[in-house]
Write a protein that holds these residues in place. Structure first.
Motif, PDB file in Angstrom:
ATOM      1  N   HIS A  31      -3.884  -2.521 -10.466  1.00 40.67           N
ATOM      2  CA  HIS A  31      -4.455  -1.379 -10.177  1.00 40.67           C
ATOM      3  C   HIS A  31      -6.557  -2.247  -9.642  1.00 40.67           C
ATOM      4  O   HIS A  31      -6.099  -2.504 -10.417  1.00 40.67           O
ATOM      5  CB  HIS A  31      -5.050   0.017 -11.290  1.00 40.67           C
ATOM      6  CG  HIS A  31      -3.564   0.274 -11.657  1.00 40.67           C
ATOM      7  ND1 HIS A  31      -3.388   1.425 -11.214  1.00 40.67           N
ATOM      8  CD2 HIS A  31      -2.418   0.012 -12.585  1.00 40.67           C
ATOM      9  CE1 HIS A  31      -1.802   1.524 -11.052  1.00 40.67           C
ATOM     10  NE2 HIS A  31      -1.124   1.440 -12.515  1.00 40.67           N
ATOM     11  N   HIS A  62       6.311  -0.660 -10.235  1.00 45.91           N
ATOM     12  CA  HIS A  62       5.138  -0.252 -10.703  1.00 45.91           C
ATOM     13  C   HIS A  62       5.974  -0.862 -12.383  1.00 45.91           C
ATOM     14  O   HIS A  62       4.785  -1.518 -13.294  1.00 45.91           O
ATOM     15  CB  HIS A  62       4.941   0.955 -10.920  1.00 45.91           C
ATOM     16  CG  HIS A  62       3.399   0.899 -11.218  1.00 45.91           C
ATOM     17  ND1 HIS A  62       2.550   1.642 -10.158  1.00 45.91           N
ATOM     18  CD2 HIS A  62       2.993   1.877 -12.884  1.00 45.91           C
ATOM     19  CE1 HIS A  62       1.121   1.675 -11.774  1.00 45.91           C
ATOM     20  NE2 HIS A  62       2.146   1.372 -12.535  1.00 45.91           N
ATOM     21  N   HIS A 122       0.745  -1.073  -0.164  1.00 48.77           N
ATOM     22  CA  HIS A 122       0.206  -0.579  -0.069  1.00 48.77           C
ATOM     23  C   HIS A 122       0.989   1.127  -0.152  1.00 48.77           C
ATOM     24  O   HIS A 122       0.287   2.186  -0.358  1.00 48.77           O
ATOM     25  CB  HIS A 122      -1.166   0.093   0.921  1.00 48.77           C
ATOM     26  CG  HIS A 122      -1.765  -1.047   0.326  1.00 48.77           C
ATOM     27  ND1 HIS A 122      -3.479  -1.774   0.038  1.00 48.77           N
ATOM     28  CD2 HIS A 122      -2.351  -2.306   1.892  1.00 48.77           C
ATOM     29  CE1 HIS A 122      -4.029  -2.087   0.205  1.00 48.77           C
ATOM     30  NE2 HIS A 122      -3.651  -2.834   0.665  1.00 48.77           N
ATOM     31  N   PRO A 123       2.157   1.378   0.465  1.00 47.18           N
ATOM     32  CA  PRO A 123       2.651   2.253   0.783  1.00 47.18           C
ATOM     33  C   PRO A 123       3.466   2.911  -1.096  1.00 47.18           C
ATOM     34  O   PRO A 123       3.337   2.654  -2.297  1.00 47.18           O
ATOM     35  CB  PRO A 123       3.764   1.755   1.469  1.00 47.18           C
ATOM     36  CG  PRO A 123       3.823   1.098   2.351  1.00 47.18           C
ATOM     37  CD  PRO A 123       2.555   0.139   1.293  1.00 47.18           C
ATOM     38  N   GLU A 124       3.083   4.198  -1.264  1.00 47.00           N
ATOM     39  CA  GLU A 124       3.248   4.865  -2.267  1.00 47.00           C
ATOM     40  C   GLU A 124       4.649   5.010  -3.033  1.00 47.00           C
ATOM     41  O   GLU A 124       4.325   4.466  -4.241  1.00 47.00           O
ATOM     42  CB  GLU A 124       2.945   6.326  -2.474  1.00 47.00           C
ATOM     43  CG  GLU A 124       3.006   6.905  -3.791  1.00 47.00           C
ATOM     44  CD  GLU A 124       1.507   6.758  -3.807  1.00 47.00           C
ATOM     45  OE1 GLU A 124       1.438   7.783  -5.774  1.00 47.00           O
ATOM     46  OE2 GLU A 124       0.393   6.877  -3.545  1.00 47.00           O
ATOM     47  N   HIS A 149       5.051   1.216  -4.153  1.00 38.45           N
ATOM     48  CA  HIS A 149       4.834   0.720  -5.184  1.00 38.45           C
ATOM     49  C   HIS A 149       4.996   1.037  -6.710  1.00 38.45           C
ATOM     50  O   HIS A 149       4.843   0.163  -7.163  1.00 38.45           O
ATOM     51  CB  HIS A 149       3.341   1.606  -5.098  1.00 38.45           C
ATOM     52  CG  HIS A 149       1.486   1.665  -5.875  1.00 38.45           C
ATOM     53  ND1 HIS A 149       1.300   0.025  -6.259  1.00 38.45           N
ATOM     54  CD2 HIS A 149       1.790   2.260  -7.609  1.00 38.45           C
ATOM     55  CE1 HIS A 149       0.582   0.082  -7.403  1.00 38.45           C
ATOM     56  NE2 HIS A 149       1.125   1.809  -8.093  1.00 38.45           N
ATOM     57  N   ASN A 150       5.677   2.752  -6.281  1.00 37.05           N
ATOM     58  CA  ASN A 150       6.225   3.488  -7.374  1.00 37.05           C
ATOM     59  C   ASN A 150       7.517   2.858  -7.980  1.00 37.05           C
ATOM     60  O   ASN A 150       7.781   2.307  -9.094  1.00 37.05           O
ATOM     61  CB  ASN A 150       6.377   4.612  -7.524  1.00 37.05           C
ATOM     62  CG  ASN A 150       4.821   5.322  -7.233  1.00 37.05           C
ATOM     63  OD1 ASN A 150       3.810   4.609  -7.747  1.00 37.05           O
ATOM     64  ND2 ASN A 150       4.620   6.714  -6.744  1.00 37.05           N
TER      65      ASN A 150
END
Length: 57
Positions: A57, A46, A37-39, A42-43
């Motif tokens: 997504h 990605h 969940h931490p951005e 994730h990035n």
């Protein structure tokens, strides 16, 4: 069985054990980053996830 044959079986077993550990670590890495969940996490993964067709997504 000769000592050479037994040594060959031992090395194959070690290679299999190492391969299974590497596979398990890879699966854990993909799913931990895939469902994180931490951005920032994730990035960071990605583009790789999309290249591997992993839904995020």
């Amino acid at each position: 069985m000769s000592n050479v044959a037994v040594a060959g079986l031992g090395s194959r077993a070690e290679v299999l054990k190492i391969a299974l550990v590497a596979f398990a670590m890879g699966v854990v890495l993909v799913f931990v980053t895939g469902f994180a969940h931490p951005e920032a996490v994730h990035n960071a993964a990605h583009d790789t996830r999309h290249a591997l067709s992993f839904p995020c997504h």
